[in-house]
Design an enzyme around this catalytic site. Structure first.
Site, mmCIF file in Angstrom:
data_model
loop_
_atom_site.group_PDB
_atom_site.id
_atom_site.type_symbol
_atom_site.label_atom_id
_atom_site.label_comp_id
_atom_site.label_asym_id
_atom_site.label_seq_id
_atom_site.Cartn_x
_atom_site.Cartn_y
_atom_site.Cartn_z
ATOM 1 N N HIS A 151 11.730 6.657 7.153
ATOM 2 C CA HIS A 151 11.087 7.871 6.148
ATOM 3 C C HIS A 151 11.726 8.038 4.957
ATOM 4 O O HIS A 151 12.391 9.060 4.510
ATOM 5 C CB HIS A 151 11.025 9.083 6.946
ATOM 6 C CG HIS A 151 9.844 9.307 7.996
ATOM 7 N ND1 HIS A 151 10.018 10.128 8.967
ATOM 8 C CD2 HIS A 151 8.884 8.433 8.240
ATOM 9 C CE1 HIS A 151 8.896 9.940 9.721
ATOM 10 N NE2 HIS A 151 8.061 8.999 9.299
ATOM 11 N N GLU A 172 0.212 5.329 9.601
ATOM 12 C CA GLU A 172 1.653 5.300 8.800
ATOM 13 C C GLU A 172 1.810 3.976 8.484
ATOM 14 O O GLU A 172 1.867 3.119 9.639
ATOM 15 C CB GLU A 172 2.589 6.271 9.362
ATOM 16 C CG GLU A 172 3.871 6.351 8.486
ATOM 17 C CD GLU A 172 4.845 7.561 9.102
ATOM 18 O OE1 GLU A 172 4.651 8.076 10.274
ATOM 19 O OE2 GLU A 172 5.382 7.897 8.353
ATOM 20 N N HIS A 225 -2.744 4.818 14.651
ATOM 21 C CA HIS A 225 -1.997 5.877 13.773
ATOM 22 C C HIS A 225 -1.614 4.917 12.427
ATOM 23 O O HIS A 225 -1.188 3.697 12.527
ATOM 24 C CB HIS A 225 -0.662 6.439 14.413
ATOM 25 C CG HIS A 225 0.283 6.945 13.342
ATOM 26 N ND1 HIS A 225 0.028 7.717 12.510
ATOM 27 C CD2 HIS A 225 1.728 6.906 13.242
ATOM 28 C CE1 HIS A 225 1.031 8.080 11.640
ATOM 29 N NE2 HIS A 225 1.894 7.675 12.269
ATOM 30 N N HIS A 273 2.007 11.526 15.298
ATOM 31 C CA HIS A 273 2.623 12.528 14.402
ATOM 32 C C HIS A 273 2.008 12.784 13.183
ATOM 33 O O HIS A 273 2.490 13.633 12.253
ATOM 34 C CB HIS A 273 4.184 11.899 14.388
ATOM 35 C CG HIS A 273 4.887 11.725 13.002
ATOM 36 N ND1 HIS A 273 4.703 10.464 12.080
ATOM 37 C CD2 HIS A 273 5.535 12.553 12.023
ATOM 38 C CE1 HIS A 273 5.351 10.566 11.217
ATOM 39 N NE2 HIS A 273 5.793 11.817 10.974
ATOM 40 N N HIS A 310 7.223 2.626 19.107
ATOM 41 C CA HIS A 310 8.714 2.352 18.784
ATOM 42 C C HIS A 310 9.646 2.410 20.188
ATOM 43 O O HIS A 310 9.459 3.305 20.997
ATOM 44 C CB HIS A 310 9.394 3.472 17.787
ATOM 45 C CG HIS A 310 8.591 3.568 16.657
ATOM 46 N ND1 HIS A 310 8.637 2.885 15.580
ATOM 47 C CD2 HIS A 310 7.740 4.522 16.146
ATOM 48 C CE1 HIS A 310 8.036 3.138 14.602
ATOM 49 N NE2 HIS A 310 7.523 4.263 14.926
ATOM 50 N N ASP A 368 4.366 2.056 9.073
ATOM 51 C CA ASP A 368 5.074 1.273 9.956
ATOM 52 C C ASP A 368 4.245 0.737 11.015
ATOM 53 O O ASP A 368 4.852 -0.331 11.703
ATOM 54 C CB ASP A 368 6.242 2.263 10.597
ATOM 55 C CG ASP A 368 5.920 3.527 11.118
ATOM 56 O OD1 ASP A 368 5.012 4.157 10.558
ATOM 57 O OD2 ASP A 368 6.342 4.009 12.131
ATOM 58 N N TYR A 385 14.831 11.339 18.253
ATOM 59 C CA TYR A 385 13.381 11.189 17.647
ATOM 60 C C TYR A 385 12.420 12.272 17.856
ATOM 61 O O TYR A 385 11.842 12.658 16.852
ATOM 62 C CB TYR A 385 12.895 9.897 18.413
ATOM 63 C CG TYR A 385 11.538 9.464 18.270
ATOM 64 C CD1 TYR A 385 11.360 8.216 17.472
ATOM 65 C CD2 TYR A 385 10.339 10.037 18.640
ATOM 66 C CE1 TYR A 385 10.171 7.659 17.224
ATOM 67 C CE2 TYR A 385 9.083 9.446 18.250
ATOM 68 C CZ TYR A 385 9.056 8.266 17.765
ATOM 69 O OH TYR A 385 7.657 7.620 17.498
ATOM 70 N N ASP A 400 3.201 6.816 18.368
ATOM 71 C CA ASP A 400 4.569 7.357 17.991
ATOM 72 C C ASP A 400 5.007 8.305 19.310
ATOM 73 O O ASP A 400 6.299 8.327 19.502
ATOM 74 C CB ASP A 400 4.561 8.378 16.977
ATOM 75 C CG ASP A 400 4.702 7.431 15.422
ATOM 76 O OD1 ASP A 400 5.167 6.379 15.507
ATOM 77 O OD2 ASP A 400 4.276 7.988 14.391
HETATM 78 FE FE1 FEO Z 1 4.161 8.212 12.170
HETATM 79 FE FE2 FEO Z 1 5.662 5.404 13.566
HETATM 80 O O1 FEO Z 1 4.688 6.366 12.438
#
Ligand code: FEO
Length: 398
Positions: free
Chosen positions: A23, A82, A80, A147, A228, A84, A195, A167
Site C-alpha cells: 500500500h 485491488e 477482489h 477488504h 496472501h 495486487d 495483517y 484478503d
Molecule cells: Fe485488498 Fe490483497 O488486496
C-alpha cells in the site's frame, strides 16, 4: 512454478520475497508476501481464481501457460480487484479476451476504473453458483470491506470443502511452503495478527457479521485458501475463531506506551510510567516504543492487542512531534473500541502537547482516562517519582 494443493486444485500465484512495503509506504511487510492465485479443475470446467500483482504479470501468464493451455480456462473469478490481485489480468486477457470474468458488480466497476476494458463481465452475488460438472460447484459469497467494497469469497464443495477467502484470513508472509502446518507457527500467527490489525481492524463490524454468517452456513471445511500467505490446512477453524475474537473489541492484558523524545525527557517519563504500571499490575505486559525509531505497523499491532495505550511527546512548536502525529492519524483510521488511553510529555514553555494528544486520542475513539502527565524541562527525581505514581494511578483505572 505451480504447486499442487489437491488432485484438482493448483496454486499458480507468486511468492514475493523482496516485498518490504505494501500500500505504498503504509504497511511494512518484513517477511515479504505472496499473491495467491488458484486453478480449480472441475469435471467440465477449469476456473482461475484471481491473478497476481502487475510487476509479475508476464511471469504469471507464462507460468500459467505451462500449467494449462490458456484456451482451456473456462472462467476467471476475480474475488477482489485491488492491483495486487488484478494486476496481471490485462496481460492474461490479451491472450484469452473472450473468457468470462466473474466478479461482483462493484468488482466490475473497479476493473473498469483500473483497466478501462470492456471485458466479458459476469456479475455475481451471494448464493450464485458456477457449476464445475458432476456434483461440484463454486458458490459465491459477497464479503464487502474485507477488504474493499467489491470483495467476495468463493466456496468449493469438492475436496472436503474449500473456502477461497481472498484478503480474508491472509498474512503478508512469503514461504516456499503452501500450508500453515509447514511454517513456524509463532511468526506466521504474528503476521496474521499484524495483517488484521493494520488492514482489517477498521472494518471489524463487517468482519464479525461476515464470519458469523459463514459459520451459520455450517459448511464442511477442509481448507481456507487466502490470497496472501499460507493456506490454512491444519485446523482451518482456528483462524476463523481468531477473526471472531479480533473483530470484537479485542484486547489482551497489555499496555503499550508510545512516545517520541527530543532530549530524552519524554523517554524518561515513558519508562517511569511503565515502572508505575508494572508495580501496580505485575501480571500486565507493558511495552514501550519510540515512534520515531520503531516500525509504525508493529506499534499499531501492539496497540491493537492492548487494553490501553499511553502516547507521549514533548511539546514542539505548540503541538506534538511528526512521528506521534503519524501514529495518531493511523490510530484514528483503525477505529479501535473499548481501549483506554492517556497522554504525557515534557515541555519548556507553552506545554500544550499532552492536551492536544488527549484530544486526538478521544477523536480516535479511545476512552481518555485523565488529563495525562506533564513535566517541565528535564524530570528530576521528584518528577520521575510523580510519573511512576501517575503510572500506578493509570493502572488502577484499567
Ligand atoms: Fe485488498 Fe490483497 O488486496
Amino acid at each position: 512454478m505451480s504447486k499442487t494443493i489437491t488432485d484438482n486444485i493448483t496454486w499458480v500465484g507468486k511468492v514475493d520475497w523482496e516485498l518490504t512495503m505494501f500500500h505504498g509506504n503504509e504497511l511494512s511487510t518484513k517477511r515479504g508476501s505472496s499473491y495467491n492465485a488458484y486453478l480449480v479443475r472441475g469435471l467440465t470446467k477449469t476456473v482461475l481464481l484471481d491473478t497476481v500483482w502487475g510487476p509479475y504479470d508476464k511471469e504469471f501468464v507464462s507460468r500459467l501457460k505451462a500449467e494449462v493451455p490458456l484456451d482451456q480456462i473456462d472462467a476467471i473469478i476475480m474475488q477482489h480487484n485491488e492491483t495486487d490481485h488484478s494486476g496481471a489480468l490485462a496481460e492474461l486477457m490479451r491472450e484469452i479476451p473472450d473468457t468470462p470474468v466473474y466478479c461482483t458488480a462493484k468488482g466490475e466497476a473497479i476493473l473498469r476504473g483500473h483497466y478501462h476494458k470492456d471485458w466479458n463481465f459476469v456479475n455475481v452475488k451471494t448464493g450464485d453458483v458456477l457449476e464445475l460438472g458432476g456434483d461440484e460447484r463454486l458458490t459465491f459469497i459477497e464479503a464487502p470491506m474485507l477488504h474493499w467494497p467489491d470483495t467476495m469469497f468463493t466456496y468449493y464443495n469438492g475436496g472436503g470443502g474449500v473456502l477461497f477467502s481472498n484478503d480474508g484470513f491472509g498474512q503478508h508472509y512469503a514461504s516456499e511452503n503452501l500450508f500453515n502446518d509447514e511454517v513456524p507457527e509463532c511468526e506466521m500467527m504474528y503476521e496474521a495478527l499484524k495483517y488484521y490489525a493494520n488492514i482489517l481492524s477498521t472494518y471489524s463490524p463487517m468482519v464479525s457479521r461476515k464470519v458469523k454468517e459463514i459459520l451459520g452456513m455450517n459448511l464442511p471445511l477442509s481448507m481456507i485458501c487466502p490470497s496472501h500467505g499460507v493456506i490454512w490446512r491444519k485446523e482451518p477453524a482456528q483462524i476463523v475463531e481468531k477473526y471472531l475474537q479480533w473483530s470484537d473489541s479485542y484486547q489482551e492484558d497489555q499496555v503499550t506506551i508510545v512516545y517520541d523524545t527530543m532530549w530524552n525527557s519524554t523517554r524518561l517519563m515513558a519508562e517511569a510510567i511503565a515502572r508505575g504500571i508494572k508495580a501496580e499490575a505485575p501480571a500486565t505486559t507493558v511495552k514501550i516504543f519510540n515512534a520515531a525509531k520503531e516500525d509504525k505497523n508493529d506499534i499499531l499491532t501492539e496497540v491493537f492487542r492492548s487494553k490501553a495505550v499511553l502516547v507521549g511527546s514533548p511539546t514542539i512548536n505548540y503541538g506534538y512531534s511528526y512521528a506521534i502525529a503519524g501514529i495518531l492519524e493511523m490510530l484514528k483510521g483503525m477505529r479501535l473500541k473499548k481501549k483506554k488511553a492517556a497522554a504525557f510529555g515534557s515541555y519548556g514553555w507553552s506545554g500544550e502537547g499532552a492536551k492536544l494528544i488527549s484530544a486526538a486520542l478521544a477523536e480516535a475513539g479511545f476512552e481518555v482516562a485523565d488529563e495525562g502527565c506533564r513535566t517541565l524541562w528535564v524530570p528530576d527525581d521528584k518528577a520521575l517519582k510523580d510519573a511512576e505514581a501517575y503510572g500506578k494511578a493509570f493502572a488502577l483505572k484499567l
